[in-house]
Design a protein around this motif. Structure first.
Motif, mmCIF file in Angstrom:
data_model
loop_
_atom_site.group_PDB
_atom_site.id
_atom_site.type_symbol
_atom_site.label_atom_id
_atom_site.label_comp_id
_atom_site.label_asym_id
_atom_site.label_seq_id
_atom_site.Cartn_x
_atom_site.Cartn_y
_atom_site.Cartn_z
ATOM 1 N N TYR A 135 -11.015 65.259 26.973
ATOM 2 C CA TYR A 135 -10.852 66.424 27.836
ATOM 3 C C TYR A 135 -10.947 67.663 26.970
ATOM 4 O O TYR A 135 -10.388 67.687 25.870
ATOM 5 C CB TYR A 135 -9.484 66.387 28.531
ATOM 6 C CG TYR A 135 -9.346 65.226 29.493
ATOM 7 C CD1 TYR A 135 -9.904 65.289 30.760
ATOM 8 C CD2 TYR A 135 -8.675 64.061 29.117
ATOM 9 C CE1 TYR A 135 -9.793 64.221 31.644
ATOM 10 C CE2 TYR A 135 -8.559 62.989 29.995
ATOM 11 C CZ TYR A 135 -9.121 63.078 31.258
ATOM 12 O OH TYR A 135 -9.013 62.031 32.129
ATOM 13 N N GLU B 100 -7.531 57.578 40.430
ATOM 14 C CA GLU B 100 -6.199 57.179 39.954
ATOM 15 C C GLU B 100 -5.174 57.536 41.023
ATOM 16 O O GLU B 100 -5.329 58.534 41.746
ATOM 17 C CB GLU B 100 -5.873 57.924 38.638
ATOM 18 C CG GLU B 100 -4.479 57.596 38.110
ATOM 19 C CD GLU B 100 -4.213 58.073 36.685
ATOM 20 O OE1 GLU B 100 -5.092 58.726 36.088
ATOM 21 O OE2 GLU B 100 -3.111 57.781 36.177
ATOM 22 N N GLN C 25 -11.527 63.180 37.638
ATOM 23 C CA GLN C 25 -11.485 62.088 38.590
ATOM 24 C C GLN C 25 -12.270 62.501 39.820
ATOM 25 O O GLN C 25 -12.789 63.610 39.849
ATOM 26 C CB GLN C 25 -10.036 61.772 38.934
ATOM 27 C CG GLN C 25 -9.206 61.437 37.703
ATOM 28 C CD GLN C 25 -7.808 60.923 38.011
ATOM 29 O OE1 GLN C 25 -7.412 60.769 39.163
ATOM 30 N NE2 GLN C 25 -7.025 60.685 36.957
ATOM 31 N N ASN D 12 -2.894 56.668 33.293
ATOM 32 C CA ASN D 12 -1.504 56.427 32.893
ATOM 33 C C ASN D 12 -0.743 55.661 33.981
ATOM 34 O O ASN D 12 0.192 54.902 33.681
ATOM 35 C CB ASN D 12 -0.800 57.758 32.615
ATOM 36 C CG ASN D 12 -1.421 58.499 31.437
ATOM 37 O OD1 ASN D 12 -2.166 57.911 30.645
ATOM 38 N ND2 ASN D 12 -1.117 59.774 31.314
ATOM 39 N N ASN E 234 -4.907 51.129 29.418
ATOM 40 C CA ASN E 234 -5.339 52.524 29.360
ATOM 41 C C ASN E 234 -4.627 53.258 28.235
ATOM 42 O O ASN E 234 -3.393 53.196 28.136
ATOM 43 C CB ASN E 234 -4.992 53.215 30.690
ATOM 44 C CG ASN E 234 -5.302 54.698 30.681
ATOM 45 O OD1 ASN E 234 -6.466 55.088 30.667
ATOM 46 N ND2 ASN E 234 -4.265 55.531 30.643
ATOM 47 N N GLU E 235 -5.393 53.937 27.380
ATOM 48 C CA GLU E 235 -4.842 54.828 26.339
ATOM 49 C C GLU E 235 -3.602 54.223 25.682
ATOM 50 O O GLU E 235 -2.561 54.891 25.556
ATOM 51 C CB GLU E 235 -4.514 56.198 26.935
ATOM 52 C CG GLU E 235 -5.740 56.928 27.442
ATOM 53 C CD GLU E 235 -5.507 58.392 27.796
ATOM 54 O OE1 GLU E 235 -4.348 58.828 27.883
ATOM 55 O OE2 GLU E 235 -6.517 59.095 27.996
ATOM 56 N N GLU F 217 -13.273 58.312 30.622
ATOM 57 C CA GLU F 217 -12.619 59.517 31.148
ATOM 58 C C GLU F 217 -13.186 60.698 30.377
ATOM 59 O O GLU F 217 -13.107 60.727 29.140
ATOM 60 C CB GLU F 217 -11.100 59.495 30.940
ATOM 61 C CG GLU F 217 -10.357 58.578 31.868
ATOM 62 C CD GLU F 217 -8.837 58.682 31.694
ATOM 63 O OE1 GLU F 217 -8.317 59.772 31.375
ATOM 64 O OE2 GLU F 217 -8.182 57.639 31.857
HETATM 65 O O1 AHR Z 1 -7.123 61.593 34.059
HETATM 66 C C1 AHR Z 1 -5.812 62.027 33.846
HETATM 67 C C2 AHR Z 1 -5.112 61.244 32.753
HETATM 68 O O2 AHR Z 1 -5.693 61.549 31.515
HETATM 69 C C3 AHR Z 1 -5.188 59.753 32.827
HETATM 70 O O3 AHR Z 1 -4.206 59.206 33.634
HETATM 71 C C4 AHR Z 1 -4.969 59.327 31.407
HETATM 72 O O4 AHR Z 1 -5.627 58.134 31.091
HETATM 73 C C5 AHR Z 1 -5.481 60.506 30.602
HETATM 74 O O5 AHR Z 1 -4.575 60.919 29.637
#
Ligand code: AHR
Length: 536
Positions: free
Chosen positions: A273, A55, A375, A100, A200-201, A323
């Motif tokens: 996450y 990213e 990432q 994002n 994305n999201e 992710e």
């Molecule tokens: O990977 C970091 C961020 O986490 C990404 O930009 C987003 O998609 C997620 O919230």
């Protein structure tokens, strides 16, 4: 911009951030048992389980894979030390350019002569985006590290027309304006980008151009229509839920998107996450169970929608965990903005959690067909740079071992071992939800490929080795078994520049000859991969 903080909630239980101070254990004097039956098949392991993500965020691109003027870079600005480490990770597919970031990214800013590209305010992570790295540079990079490029289109401030034009630029050989523009920019052949995610999201309030599920589905469906009319063979990934805050309803989002896009998309993207904010090892090491539960819930939703979907002869929708990682230290206002954003420094317990995620993908190989660690470099990443070089973080090693070895058919193994309990677990329904001490110390996956069996075992026990009988139910173990271990002196052991404390160690092989049983003691806080043959 304020980011989401996940508070994992299942039923009436709040799971994240709450834990027992100490875990309780159920003891047993016998050896643990792992039963392997090559006839009990879950599904084929997709090579795209070993994907990654680049990213435009912090130093992932600029100062990571690309650093113009650095003595470590080639004449194109590509950091060669990073390139080698990325190649050696066997990254099968790489998502780009966000995240994002993509929700306000206009791809045309990043093509053509570099000095004529417009610098822009980057609003997601508060940086100046020079646009000196863009579509064509990423495609070149993907070729060099041997990864399949996977693009995300802007469904926030972008239009469906802009998405169509990007597909035209990348995939149409010649004729229309954007295909000719690519040729003019030095790329006579199409890039042939097969994988495209529709935003994305988009359920997150933090997302630029955030939509509700109905509006997102409508926009994504129309974008998909134009993109597929341009390049019919592309595969599309819909944005699944990422908002697990207390007032959000991720299942409702997923249900709507799956219902509305069930004829159109090929994957549903999920993100996760986890972190150890409470410094509670046993809670943290168990968090991959939550990913597995979410996988099962979404799989049920997909099955329901597939009953009435009109997909021709295309396979059902699969899950792309596009992710996943550990992210909690670099998660405040200071560490989430600017050129040094999201720089996590990982330790051994993080590497074991990553192994838990990878084991969970294997155990759900019938439905999870893509996964992307977020990432690749510097930003919550397995590779970390400074101006003088790189080091490989602890999480690099399990991902590399899986990517290089774990292929073929995922097996449904039986595990019988001591267990522990935390406040956050057990999870699930019915009997299992009320049982105590039901998190197994051994976290196991196995695969079988042309006579070769690979068993991946995390011993979550912080203090004790677990002596284990591996039993073959069908055929016998045969020959030498290779043993690879990722471990370190302590669960908090870290790597750094010039210091590799946690890495893969090739241990002495197990001399098996031919036997139905192998006994092995898995060391405390370790990941072990056993690799050998089963003969019938
Ligand atoms: O990977 C970091 C961020 O986490 C990404 O930009 C987003 O998609 C997620 O919230």
């Amino acid at each position: 911009m304020k980011q989401k903080f996940e508070n994992i909630k299942l039923g009436t239980r709040t799971l994240m951030g709450v834990g027992l101070v100490c875990a309780t254990f159920a003891a047993s004097a016998q050896n643990a048992r792992i039963k392997i039956d090559i006839d009990r098949k879950i599904g084929e392991v997709d090579k795209y389980l070993y994907g990654n993500f680049v990213e435009h965020l912090g130093r992932c691109v600029y100062g990571g894979i690309y650093e113009e003027g650095s003595p470590l870079a080639d004449d194109k600005g590509i950091r060669l030390d990073v390139l080698d480490a990325a190649k050696d990770l066997n990254v099968s597919i790489t998502r780009y350019p966000g995240g994002n970031f993509v929700s306000n990214y206009h791809w045309k800013d990043g093509i053509g002569p570099k000095d004529q590209r417009p610098p822009r305010m980057e609003l997601a992570w508060a940086r100046l985006e020079s646009n000196r790295f863009g579509t064509d540079e990423f495609v070149d990079y993907a070729k060099r590290i041997g990864t399949e490029p996977y693009f995300s289109v802007n469904m926030g401030t972008g239009t469906i027309e802009e998405a169509q034009q990007w597909v035209e630029y990348c995939n149409v050989k010649s004729g229309p304006y954007y295909a000719e523009l690519r040729k003019k920019n030095g790329y006579p052949e199409p890039h042939n980008i097969k994988y495209w995610s529709l935003g994305n999201e988009m359920d997150g309030f933090w997302q630029m151009g955030h939509l509700n599920a109905e509006d997102y589905s409508k926009k994504a469906r129309e974008a998909a229509k134009l993109m597929k009319l341009t390049s019919p063979d592309i595969k599309l990934i819909a944005a699944g839920s990422s908002n697990y805050r207390p007032n959000a309803d991720p299942n409702e989002w997923n249900a709507t998107v799956l219902h509305e896009l069930r004829d159109v998309v090929d994957y549903l993207a999920l993100h996760m996450y986890v972190g150890n904010t409470e410094n509670n090892y046993y809670d943290f090491i168990s968090t991959p169970l939550v990913l597995e539960e979410r996988t099962r819930v979404v799989k049920g939703m997909i099955e329901r929608e597939m009953q009435n979907a009109d997909r021709g002869n295309r396979p059902p929708i699969y899950i792309a965990w596009d992710e996943y990682n550990i992210w909690y230290r670099a998660r405040n206002e200071d560490t989430m903005a600017g050129t040094r954003a999201l720089e996590e420094h990982y330790n051994l317990e993080d590497a074991l959690v990553i192994t838990g995620f990878l084991n969970a993908f294997i155990r759900n190989a019938d439905i999870v067909k893509m996964a992307n660690m977020a990432q690749l470099v510097n930003v919550i990443a397995p590779i970390f740079t400074n101006e003088k070089g790189i080091f490989k973080q602890t999480i690099y090693y399990p991902l590399q071992l899986f990517a290089k070895n774990v292929h073929g058919t995922a097996l449904d193994v039986h595990v019988d071992c001591e267990t522990y309990n935390t406040d956050r677990f057990p999870i699930g329904l019915g009997e299992s939800a009320t049982q105590q001490n039901n998190v197994p110390f051994l976290d196991v996956s196995a695969t079988y490929n042309n006579g070769e069996v690979i068993v991946c075992v995390v011993n979550r026990n912080k203090d004790k080795a677990i002596s284990t009988d591996l039993i073959s139910q069908e055929g016998q173990f045969s020959g030498d078994f290779e043993v690879y271990e990722v471990n370190g002196p302590d669960i908090k052991s870290e790597n750094d520049f010039g210091k590799t404390t946690v890495q893969t160690v090739n241990k002495p092989a197990l001399k098996v000859k031919t036997a139905e049983k192998i006994t092995y003691a898995f060391p405390p806080h370790s990941f072990t991969m056993l690799k050998g043959k089963i003969v019938k």
